[in-house]
Design an enzyme around this catalytic site. Structure first.
Site, short mmCIF file in Angstrom:
data_model
loop_
_atom_site.label_atom_id
_atom_site.label_comp_id
_atom_site.label_asym_id
_atom_site.label_seq_id
_atom_site.Cartn_x
_atom_site.Cartn_y
_atom_site.Cartn_z
N HIS A 34 0.96 -1.33 -0.05
CA HIS A 34 0.12 0.22 -0.01
C HIS A 34 0.72 1.16 0.02
O HIS A 34 1.83 1.40 0.99
CB HIS A 34 -0.93 0.09 1.33
CG HIS A 34 -2.02 1.04 1.37
ND1 HIS A 34 -3.25 1.07 0.75
CD2 HIS A 34 -1.82 2.03 1.99
CE1 HIS A 34 -3.72 2.11 0.89
NE2 HIS A 34 -3.01 2.86 1.75
N ASP A 36 1.07 5.10 0.17
CA ASP A 36 0.13 6.25 0.38
C ASP A 36 0.73 7.82 -0.20
O ASP A 36 2.03 8.01 0.30
CB ASP A 36 0.24 6.54 1.80
CG ASP A 36 -0.85 5.51 2.71
OD1 ASP A 36 -1.87 5.29 1.93
OD2 ASP A 36 -0.26 5.03 3.61
N HIS A 68 -2.53 4.76 -2.87
CA HIS A 68 -3.67 5.39 -2.37
C HIS A 68 -3.42 6.89 -2.58
O HIS A 68 -2.73 7.71 -1.91
CB HIS A 68 -3.53 5.23 -0.92
CG HIS A 68 -4.65 5.83 -0.02
ND1 HIS A 68 -4.86 5.60 1.49
CD2 HIS A 68 -5.81 6.61 -0.50
CE1 HIS A 68 -5.72 6.46 1.71
NE2 HIS A 68 -6.47 7.12 0.80
N GLY A 147 -0.21 5.38 12.54
CA GLY A 147 -0.40 5.25 13.86
C GLY A 147 -1.47 5.87 14.63
O GLY A 147 -1.52 5.94 15.87
N ASP A 177 -8.59 0.54 5.75
CA ASP A 177 -7.24 1.48 5.99
C ASP A 177 -7.09 2.31 7.32
O ASP A 177 -8.11 3.25 7.07
CB ASP A 177 -6.98 2.15 4.55
CG ASP A 177 -5.61 2.85 4.67
OD1 ASP A 177 -4.91 2.55 5.47
OD2 ASP A 177 -5.48 3.64 3.67
N GLY A 199 0.12 -0.26 8.46
CA GLY A 199 1.06 0.42 8.37
C GLY A 199 2.03 0.22 9.87
O GLY A 199 2.76 -0.67 9.84
#
Ligand code: DX5
Ligand code: ZN
Length: 221
Positions: A34, A36, A68, A147, A177, A199
């Site tokens: 993924h 970002d 994304h 986070g 996500d 993540g």
């Protein structure tokens, strides 16, 4: 039942040794990556552009990459990322003036298309475009940072999206996500998701194989 896929979000990887870190997470069993993209405009953070994806492909990373886009506008970025080897390109409906046109652009480039829903965004956007969508991505945090804590009410939205997909009889993936960890992934699975974007819970672990194994065993339980 669709295959259950774990997609490590490389936003939480070590950017100083990205190729190595990504190679390690693939060896540990990542199904797709993924990626970002943040522009400090659509979201209050800045991350990576298409040159980074190009570098990963040149480095030999060949597994599917899900881009994304948390950026505005997006159409040029779609072409840029498609040109350097994106597999999926996903965007937020609020970030483009013409959702259908942007979806078509992704398809014309031969990529899979995803629509991403912020925690407060209604799924109604799907009504007239679902035939052009390969993956629905539900944000379970507000976009911009890794986070953060999973927003529990999104479990209802996952169930709602699952029903919507089942009712269409189409081969659409349902991804979630943000804020996924070993304590909540099971409830996310039960609610109907089949792609799990993770993540910090992966990259903050000192042993990628171990944490991937834990996630995988919870999913297969
Ligand atoms: C948030 C990003 C997520 C993020 C997930 O804006 O879209 O992909 O990297 O990270 P965690 O799993 O730490 O929430
Ligand atoms: Zn993301």
């Amino acid at each position: 039942m669709k295959r259950l896929l774990i997609a490590p979000s490389i936003l939480s990887a070590n950017f100083a040794k990205l190729g190595e870190d990504v190679t390690n997470i693939i060896s540990a069993g990542a199904d797709l990556l993924h990626f970002d993209v943040m522009d400090n405009h659509y979201v209050p953070n800045l991350s990576m552009g298409s040159m980074v994806l190009q570098s990963l492909r040149s480095y030999g990373i060949s597994i599917p990459i899900d881009v994304h886009l948390m950026a505005k506008p997006i159409d040029q970025l779609i072409s840029d990322f498609a040109a350097v080897g994106a597999t999926y390109i996903s965007f937020h409906p609020e970030a483009t003036e013409h959702i259908d046109r942007s979806l078509q652009l992704i398809k014309e480039h031969g990529c899979k298309a995803g629509l991403v829903f912020n925690p407060s965004t209604t799924l109604n956007y799907l009504e007239y475009v679902i035939h052009n969508i390969d993956v629905i991505v539900l944000m379970s945090v507000n976009p911009g940072f890794s986070g953060q804590l999973f927003i529990p009410v999104i479990l209802n939205k996952i169930r709602q999206a699952r029903k919507l997909i089942d009712d269409t009889n189409r081969n659409i993936d349902l991804a979630v996500d943000g804020g996924i960890n070993v304590n909540n992934i099971r409830s996310i699975l039960k609610a109907g998701a089949n792609i799990f974007i993770v993540g910090s819970a992966i990259f903050e672990s000192s042993n990628y194989c171990e944490v991937m194994h834990v996630f995988r065993s919870i999913l297969s339980d």
